[in-house]
Design an enzyme around this catalytic site. Structure first.
Site, mmCIF file in Angstrom:
data_model
loop_
_atom_site.group_PDB
_atom_site.id
_atom_site.type_symbol
_atom_site.label_atom_id
_atom_site.label_comp_id
_atom_site.label_asym_id
_atom_site.label_seq_id
_atom_site.Cartn_x
_atom_site.Cartn_y
_atom_site.Cartn_z
ATOM 1 N N LYS A 78 0.843 -1.206 0.000
ATOM 2 C CA LYS A 78 0.000 0.000 0.000
ATOM 3 C C LYS A 78 0.877 1.254 0.000
ATOM 4 O O LYS A 78 1.938 1.276 0.634
ATOM 5 C CB LYS A 78 -0.915 -0.038 1.229
ATOM 6 C CG LYS A 78 -2.011 1.015 1.247
ATOM 7 C CD LYS A 78 -2.909 0.846 2.481
ATOM 8 C CE LYS A 78 -4.024 1.875 2.530
ATOM 9 N NZ LYS A 78 -4.885 1.723 3.725
ATOM 10 N N SER A 153 -9.873 1.394 2.580
ATOM 11 C CA SER A 153 -9.029 2.201 1.727
ATOM 12 C C SER A 153 -7.916 1.430 1.026
ATOM 13 O O SER A 153 -7.325 1.926 0.073
ATOM 14 C CB SER A 153 -8.388 3.310 2.569
ATOM 15 O OG SER A 153 -7.565 2.737 3.576
ATOM 16 N N SER A 177 -10.163 -0.972 6.901
ATOM 17 C CA SER A 177 -9.606 -0.795 5.556
ATOM 18 C C SER A 177 -8.911 -1.999 4.939
ATOM 19 O O SER A 177 -8.497 -1.946 3.781
ATOM 20 C CB SER A 177 -8.635 0.380 5.535
ATOM 21 O OG SER A 177 -9.344 1.558 5.313
HETATM 22 N N1 GLN Z 1 -13.645 3.617 5.936
HETATM 23 C C1 GLN Z 1 -12.730 4.090 6.919
HETATM 24 C C2 GLN Z 1 -12.626 5.580 6.864
HETATM 25 O O1 GLN Z 1 -13.060 6.108 5.893
HETATM 26 C C3 GLN Z 1 -11.459 3.414 6.608
HETATM 27 C C4 GLN Z 1 -10.312 3.936 7.359
HETATM 28 C C5 GLN Z 1 -9.174 2.984 7.328
HETATM 29 O O2 GLN Z 1 -9.296 1.888 7.866
HETATM 30 N N2 GLN Z 1 -8.071 3.431 6.822
HETATM 31 O O3 GLN Z 1 -12.144 6.205 7.737
#
Ligand code: GLN
Length: 471
Positions: A78, A153, A177
């Site tokens: 990532k 994400s 995420s």
């Molecule tokens: N959907 C979560 C957010 O928008 C995901 C965040 C994450 O785990 N990086 O904050």
């Protein structure tokens, strides 16, 4: 021709040992697949041009007989995990040309094992999102149905693994995420205990929640990666020392608690049905299923959307057009700050900086931030209490299956609801694993998730493997 679809880490390792193919040939096969598939998927933002050289070093380890399970395994990383000398942009324009000056601890450990880094993967900007649609570098498509999102994400890493253009992948979790994209792409995703894996060298979103988290094609693959990465790291003050990780070994690990009351927030019908079928399979396999109540957990999203933006607003303060990355000229310092931040950050990042600054401001700090911190403690306490009675907590991973590209973008609250089942594990710090649990009539993956007590990833791997068997 290597059949990339059939490979797992262990199978690839066996073939490398037997000399069926070399690390170079394996990496070359992935690079060829990337050439074909990545233009459509946009899973990778960049392919590293030294991938084959890394593979040669791994081949040397096989020759020297110093190879281990992960040697030569091609990884997707990532874009918020630092690899020295490479760009790490966190999916943001503000870090478009930022080159990492050191390796994240997880990268150091993977390098020691001799893995091959294929490239860096697309993500929601600064990991804010659930669909990889807030990246400054375009959307990523779900390889199972390219009209749909891969989740987020860490959507690029998930799409790379599910699309067979990587054999293993790292993402990060702040709130779901890795588990959510695992669910949307039919993968296994593990959110480790907070403090189990080092955060050193990860571009921070919400420090009290962020965790490096592995994706795998199966449970064993995530276990192999977790086993390597889980260790105390002095570079991360929240990394838990080994002697504090000891857990009492329970003899009976067969009792599963289901917090049905959390379903009232809205779960798609077919997801609920698949969940019930999964429960029946577990019962047949000898597990005891009981109802549990974790009432404060229904406030976990509300608490998350105060704590996380508060941390985001302070973490992202360092991107000011002076110290890091993108800079837009201005007549004085304040104007440089303003225009660099206005042009460098996308809409979702700006929204969260504003929210976070507000909840931390004098006069609102107690009303919002302090209250959210108290709710978080309540959630943690009730989950730990629940674990005095049950070995696992089970829910669906996400209330829906992968949605169409473009959906939910104009309604942030409906996007935030994707994390309704993920948030309790992130807020309480317990580990959680997402497991594929079948497919919908449209062929979209379903997923269930187990939580276990702190540092009981072993229990998650045990039940995960069992669940794979009874699928
Ligand atoms: N959907 C979560 C957010 O928008 C995901 C965040 C994450 O785990 N990086 O904050």
């Amino acid at each position: 021709m290597i059949d990339l679809k059939k490979l797992t880490i262990e199978k690839a390792h066996q073939s490398l040992l037997n000399g069926e193919f070399t690390c170079r040939e394996l990496t070359a096969a992935y690079l060829e697949a990337i050439d074909k598939k990545n233009p459509e998927l946009n899973a990778y933002l960049e392919i590293f041009n030294d991938a084959l050289l890394q593979a040669d070093l791994a081949d040397k380890k096989f020759k020297d007989k110093t190879a281990t399970l992960l040697t030569g395994i091609p990884f997707a990383i990532k874009d918020n995990i630092l690899i020295q000398g490479n760009i790490a942009s966190a999916g943001s324009k503000i870090l478009e040309n930022y080159k990492a000056s050191y390796d994240a601890t997880v990268i150091k450990d993977l390098k020691k094992a001799g893995v091959v880094f294929l490239g860096r993967t697309n993500m929601d900007e600064f990991a804010m999102g659930s669909s990889t649609q807030t990246s400054a570098y375009g959307v990523t498509r779900n390889p199972i149905d390219t009209s749909r999102v891969p989740g987020g994400s860490s959507g690029g890493s998930a799409a790379a693994l599910a699309g067979d253009i990587a054999l293993a992948a790292l993402g990060t979790e702040t709130c779901g995420s890795v588990r959510e994209p695992s669910a949307f792409c039919g993968l296994v995703g593990l959110k480790p205990t907070y403090g189990a894996v080092s955060r050193h060298g990860i571009i921070a979103m919400g420090n009290s929640l962020d965790q490096v988290s592995p994706f795998g094609k199966d449970v064993r693959d995530t276990e192999i990666i977790f086993d390597l990465l889980s260790r105390h790291d002095e570079e991360d003050s929240t990394s838990v020392p080994e002697d504090l990780r000891k857990v009492t070994n329970k003899t009976n690990s067969k009792k599963i608690g289901v917090p049905w009351h959390l379903f009232s927030e809205g779960v798609d019908k077919e997801v609920a049905e698949n969940f019930k079928e999964s429960i029946e399979k577990l019962k047949k396999a000898g597990y005891e299923i009981v109802d549990i109540e974790i009432p404060y957990s229904k406030y976990s999203l509300a608490a998350y959307y105060i704590i996380m933006p508060a941390e985001v607003s302070t973490n992202l303060a360092r991107f000011d057009g002076i110290r890091y990355g993108f800079s837009s000229p201005g007549k004085d310092l304040m104007e440089v700050y303003k225009s660099s931040r206005a042009k460098g950050f996308g809409k979702e990042a700006r929204r969260r900086i504003l929210l976070g600054t507000y909840v931390l401001s004098h006069g609102y700090y107690d009303a919002y931030y302090n209250k959210a911190i108290k709710v978080r403690e309540k959630i943690k306490a009730e989950i730990m209490t629940a674990f005095q009675n049950v070995d696992y907590i089970l829910t669906p991973t996400v209330p829906m299956t992968a949605f169409k590209l473009g959906e939910k973008m104009d309604n942030p609250v409906s996007m935030y609801l994707c994390d309704i089942f993920s948030a309790p594990a992130n807020l309480s710090g317990v580990p959680s694993i997402a497991l594929p649990s079948g497919r919908s009539t449209e062929g979209l993956p379903f997923s269930i998730q187990f939580m276990a007590p702190h540092f009981r990833e072993d229990l998650l791997f045990e039940i995960g493997k069992k669940f794979e068997e009874i699928q």
